[in-house]
Design an enzyme around this catalytic site. Structure first.
Site, short mmCIF file in Angstrom:
data_model
loop_
_atom_site.label_atom_id
_atom_site.label_comp_id
_atom_site.label_asym_id
_atom_site.label_seq_id
_atom_site.Cartn_x
_atom_site.Cartn_y
_atom_site.Cartn_z
N PRO A 16 0.83 -1.21 0.00
CG PRO A 16 -0.04 -1.08 2.16
CD PRO A 16 0.68 -2.00 1.23
CB ALA A 18 -0.70 7.43 1.28
CD GLN A 70 -1.89 -0.18 5.59
OE1 GLN A 70 -1.73 0.96 5.15
NE2 GLN A 70 -0.88 -1.01 5.80
CB CYS A 99 2.27 5.04 8.89
SG CYS A 99 2.48 6.69 8.20
CE LYS A 138 3.62 -2.36 4.47
NZ LYS A 138 3.95 -0.95 4.73
CG ASN A 199 7.66 -3.76 2.60
OD1 ASN A 199 7.41 -2.83 3.36
ND2 ASN A 199 7.79 -3.57 1.31
C1 LIG Z 1 4.68 7.23 -1.25
C2 LIG Z 1 4.56 6.14 -0.24
C3 LIG Z 1 3.37 5.97 0.44
C4 LIG Z 1 3.22 4.92 1.38
N1 LIG Z 1 2.02 4.73 1.98
C5 LIG Z 1 1.84 3.62 2.77
C6 LIG Z 1 0.56 3.28 3.28
O1 LIG Z 1 -0.46 3.94 3.03
N2 LIG Z 1 0.47 2.17 4.06
C7 LIG Z 1 1.57 1.38 4.36
O2 LIG Z 1 1.45 0.38 5.06
N3 LIG Z 1 2.78 1.70 3.88
C8 LIG Z 1 2.95 2.77 3.09
N4 LIG Z 1 4.17 3.02 2.55
C9 LIG Z 1 5.28 2.10 2.84
C10 LIG Z 1 5.40 1.02 1.78
O3 LIG Z 1 4.22 0.25 1.67
C11 LIG Z 1 6.59 0.08 2.07
O4 LIG Z 1 6.38 -0.52 3.32
C12 LIG Z 1 7.93 0.82 2.08
O5 LIG Z 1 8.01 1.76 1.04
C13 LIG Z 1 9.08 -0.19 1.94
O6 LIG Z 1 8.95 -0.94 0.77
P1 LIG Z 1 9.84 -0.63 -0.56
O7 LIG Z 1 11.28 -0.69 -0.13
O8 LIG Z 1 9.46 -1.74 -1.52
O9 LIG Z 1 9.49 0.75 -1.03
C14 LIG Z 1 4.33 4.07 1.66
C15 LIG Z 1 5.53 4.26 0.97
C16 LIG Z 1 5.66 5.27 0.04
C17 LIG Z 1 6.98 5.43 -0.70
#
Ligand SMILES: Cc1cc2nc3c(=O)[nH]c(=O)nc-3n(C[C@H](O)[C@H](O)[C@H](O)COP(=O)(O)O)c2cc1C
Length: 311
Positions: A16, A18, A70, A99, A138, A199
């Site tokens: 997810p 945002a 979520q 978050c 998460k 993740n």
């Molecule tokens: C722009 C942005 C928005 C995010 N919004 C959420 C969210 O709404 N809920 C959530 O659980 N994680 C959110 N995350 C975290 C990601 O889901 C993920 O856990 C984090 O970026 C690490 O994964 P990655 O290394 O593949 O980017 C967000 C990350 C980014 C970059």
């Protein structure tokens, strides 16, 4: 009672995000092969107060099966009410305990909940007894390096009836800097019997293959690696089926943007969001920075489309 986490078509899941994983983006990621899609985080309290903006976040494309919602919040009654309100439209209820944004943690929600693992377990326990769908959580690996408690939290939520746990290998204090610590994710995998979803920092098929192999996790959430690049799921699915994968051609890449655009029009996604998505799709493209300048002054969806078509 623990409800079974559904069987998924791929081990690569869309994380997810945002402002990024709107319904149109998720549908494109799903058609590329993402094993699971999830709404961006939705405030349980806003949902209970019937905020209109929140309703928009709950739209789902018919192809999204299974699909997760979520929720975030620290008020347990709101989280339960919100989950009960939305459960008929979703297959999984996920609770955000990761978050790090100040506006979220100052309310005691998101990663702030990691300071109180018993409260997380209580939320899961209550949810499991008040909703009919699988409940997942998460988390991050802890508040800071010296207080890593992902294993403790995972064991507690498993006991409380969670159907799976997703672990982002960073701490709250890291935000998005530094590297995800996959050794802690592996420890979580060894500590519990429910599916573990790793993740952090998976951007390519090679990253995916290495992390699955080394950590033994059941699934991997991909966030930033999918921004402007949902076809990473096409490559991973191809790899899962054949052990090899083909590069993404420029034509295929932009076709995926036009699929996004037509869905975005259908779902009335705001122009500001579409502009951002268009910019993400031009990352790494020759002449991309000039195109992003043009996109910055685009006023309508048609402007965005025209600019991208010039590439
Ligand atoms: C722009 C942005 C928005 C995010 N919004 C959420 C969210 O709404 N809920 C959530 O659980 N994680 C959110 N995350 C975290 C990601 O889901 C993920 O856990 C984090 O970026 C690490 O994964 P990655 O290394 O593949 O980017 C967000 C990350 C980014 C970059």
């Amino acid at each position: 009672m623990t409800r079974k986490f559904p069987a998924l078509s791929s081990k690569a899941l869309l994380s997810p995000m945002a402002g990024v994983t709107d319904v149109a983006f998720r549908a494109v990621a799903k058609s590329a092969g993402a094993g699971l899609t999830c709404t961006e985080f939705v405030s349980a309290t806003a949902l209970v107060r019937a905020s209109e903006k929140t309703q928009h976040l709950l739209e789902v494309h018919p192809s999204e099966t299974p699909v997760a919602v979520q929720l975030f919040g620290s008020n347990i009654a709101d989280v339960i009410d919100a989950a009960r309100q939305v459960q008929d439209s979703f297959d999984i209820i996920d609770i955000n305990c990761g978050c790090p944004a100040y506006k979220v943690i100052k309310t005691g929600a998101g990663s702030e909940l990691l300071k109180d693992p018993q409260k997380i377990a209580h939320i899961v326990n209550e949810l499991v007894s008040h909703v009919t769908k699988p409940v997942t959580v998460k988390i991050r690996i802890g508040i800071e390096e010296s207080q890593l408690n992902a294993v403790e939290v995972a064991k507690l939520v498993e006991q409380a009836g969670a159907s799976a746990i997703a672990v982002h290998g960073r701490t709250q204090s890291q935000g998005y800097s530094g590297k995800a610590d996959w050794s802690v994710i592996s420890q979580v995998k060894q500590a519990v019997n429910i599916p573990v979803i790793g993740n952090g920092d998976v951007f390519t098929v090679a990253d995916f293959a290495q992390r699955i192999e080394q950590s033994g996790v059941d699934y991997i959430l991909i966030a930033r690696g999918a921004i402007g690049n949902p076809l990473v799921f096409r490559q991973i699915v191809e790899f899962e089926k054949t052990g090899t994968f083909s590069p993404i051609s420029s034509q295929e890449h932009f076709e995926s943007f036009f699929s996004y655009l037509s869905l975005a029009k259908h779902y009335d996604i705001p122009v500001s969001v579409i502009k951002n998505q268009a910019m993400y799709w031009t990352k790494g493209v020759v002449g991309g920075s000039k195109i992003r300048q043009q996109l910055a002054s685009a006023k309508t969806i048609e402007d965005c489309e025209k600019i991208i078509r010039t590439i």
